[in-house]
Each structure stands twice: as C-alpha cells, then as structure tokens.
Design an enzyme around this catalytic site. Structure first.
Site, short mmCIF file in Angstrom:
data_model
loop_
_atom_site.label_atom_id
_atom_site.label_comp_id
_atom_site.label_asym_id
_atom_site.label_seq_id
_atom_site.Cartn_x
_atom_site.Cartn_y
_atom_site.Cartn_z
N GLY A 1 -19.85 16.10 4.15
CA GLY A 1 -18.66 16.75 4.67
C GLY A 1 -17.43 16.06 4.13
O GLY A 1 -17.51 14.94 3.60
N GLN B 1 -8.81 13.24 3.98
CA GLN B 1 -9.51 12.29 3.09
C GLN B 1 -9.10 12.45 1.63
O GLN B 1 -9.37 11.57 0.82
CB GLN B 1 -11.03 12.45 3.22
CG GLN B 1 -11.56 12.02 4.58
CD GLN B 1 -13.06 12.13 4.61
OE1 GLN B 1 -13.59 13.20 4.88
NE2 GLN B 1 -13.76 11.05 4.32
N CYS C 1 -19.42 7.67 5.76
CA CYS C 1 -18.16 8.38 5.53
C CYS C 1 -17.66 8.00 4.13
O CYS C 1 -17.69 6.82 3.77
CB CYS C 1 -17.15 7.94 6.58
SG CYS C 1 -15.55 8.77 6.42
N LEU C 2 -17.21 9.00 3.37
CA LEU C 2 -16.74 8.72 2.01
C LEU C 2 -15.50 7.81 2.02
O LEU C 2 -15.20 7.17 1.03
CB LEU C 2 -16.43 10.02 1.27
CG LEU C 2 -17.65 10.91 0.97
CD1 LEU C 2 -17.22 12.16 0.22
CD2 LEU C 2 -18.72 10.16 0.19
N HIS D 1 -17.90 14.76 13.34
CA HIS D 1 -17.39 13.70 12.46
C HIS D 1 -16.16 14.21 11.68
O HIS D 1 -15.12 13.55 11.63
CB HIS D 1 -18.50 13.27 11.49
CG HIS D 1 -18.09 12.26 10.47
ND1 HIS D 1 -18.64 10.99 10.41
CD2 HIS D 1 -17.18 12.33 9.46
CE1 HIS D 1 -18.07 10.33 9.41
NE2 HIS D 1 -17.19 11.12 8.81
N GLU D 2 -16.30 15.40 11.09
CA GLU D 2 -15.19 15.94 10.28
C GLU D 2 -13.99 16.32 11.15
O GLU D 2 -12.84 16.10 10.79
CB GLU D 2 -15.66 17.14 9.44
CG GLU D 2 -16.76 16.83 8.44
CD GLU D 2 -16.48 15.61 7.57
OE1 GLU D 2 -15.30 15.33 7.26
OE2 GLU D 2 -17.45 14.91 7.21
N HIS E 1 -11.78 13.50 11.88
CA HIS E 1 -10.83 13.14 10.82
C HIS E 1 -9.48 13.83 11.01
O HIS E 1 -8.44 13.30 10.63
CB HIS E 1 -11.39 13.52 9.44
CG HIS E 1 -12.33 12.51 8.85
ND1 HIS E 1 -11.95 11.22 8.56
CD2 HIS E 1 -13.64 12.60 8.49
CE1 HIS E 1 -12.98 10.56 8.03
NE2 HIS E 1 -14.02 11.37 7.98
NI NI Z 1 -15.88 10.87 7.20
#
Ligand code: NI
Length: 184
Positions: free
Chosen positions: A49, A54, A108-109, A150-151, A154
C-alpha cells in the site's frame, strides 16, 4: 508514469493531516498522474500500500494492492497471503464494524527494513471515492482490513509504530526473515 521518492520517517509530511481531494479535481491530469505514479512507486518498492503523503503530497489518496506472488524476501508477513486487487481510495472514511482486534506484522515503505506487530480491527467498513470519483462502499476483513487501516492512518499523520502496544516485537527485516517470517 514516474517512480516518486518516498518520504522517510522523520519528514514532517508524514505527520501532517492530509487534505481531502475536491470531487471536481479527481479527474484532472494532476491527480490522475499522481495516482499512476503512486501505483508505479508502490510496485517498484514491493509495497502492499501507499498513501499520498508518503510521496510528499498531503492529499487523502491511498492505494492498496497485493499480488499473489510477492518478490522473494519481501513483505511475506502473513501466513496465508490474501490477494488484493489494485484499490484506489480517495477521501476514505474507515469505520470498525467489530470490536475484534488482531495483532499481526506490518512494515512501511517510510520505515524501511523494520517490522513490528500491530493491533488492528479485523473488519472495517470503507466509504470512499474511486479514481474516477465514483462512490465506493464495502467491508474488508483480515489482511485487507489491516492494510486499509495502515494506509488510512497515514492520512492522519499516524505511523504503525504509534499503534504498537509494545515495542518488544520491533524487528529488523533480516531478523524478521530469520526468526519470524511464515514458512511455506
Ligand atoms: Ni506505511
């Protein structure tokens, strides 16, 4: 399309509250390009995701996708991988539909090479617009529900570390793969 730079933990954009995308802007080339770039960036870095903040765009856009075969050593954080078709959510509203909570591994990226166990609602209802501005309403369970939460976090400036009940499971990827990754 272009692969965008991913903001790393510590950059203030990850702690901002993202702005809703006005309906009339969804079909504009700028937003469509952003979504295409997010898809390309997520796939390039083998993410499940990605949220617009991000890639330094504080807008309420998230994408989620899990393909059947993950690249070796990447994101194998679940015993039974669940395939998730490419999902684009704009201005999502996420509501828990159960009190049930499950803990499972997340990454997480924006927090590279780290994994940790995070409690999440096991089922959520989602209301959002899709990439052409059509209304979406659906429920998601298990890994899909986890990825959405999770997304969505953000967009509120929340990272998965903030959600961990304890930092005891915080793990570098190499040790995750050695000790904790599900084996086939
Ligand atoms: Ni993330």
């Amino acid at each position: 399309m272009a692969i965008r730079k991913v903001a790393l933990m510590g950059h203030p954009v990850l702690r901002q509250i993202a702005e809703p995308v006005p309906d009339k802007q969804i079909r504009t080339p700028g937003i469509q390009q952003l979504i295409d770039d997010m898809v390309e960036t997520m796939r390039e870095y083998s993410g499940v995701g990605l949220a617009a903040p991000q890639v330094y765009e504080p807008l309420q856009i998230v994408i989620i996708e899990k393909q059947e075969l993950m690249p070796e050593g990447e994101e194998a954080t679940r015993t039974k991988p669940q395939v998730i078709p490419l999902t684009v959510l704009i201005n999502p509203v996420v509501t828990a539909v159960t009190d049930a909570i499950a803990e499972d591994w997340e990454g997480c990226l924006s927090i590279p090479d780290i994994r940790g166990k995070v409690p999440r609602h096991t089922e959520v209802q989602v209301e959002a617009l899709d990439r052409v501005g059509a209304q979406l309403r659906f429920t998601a369970k298990d890994f899909y529900a986890r990825a959405i939460q999770h997304e969505h976090d953000h967009l509120q400036g929340i990272l998965f570390l903030d959600r961990m009940k304890s930092l005891e499971t915080l793990t570098y990827l190499v040790e995750f793969q050695r000790y904790w990754a599900p084996r086939d």
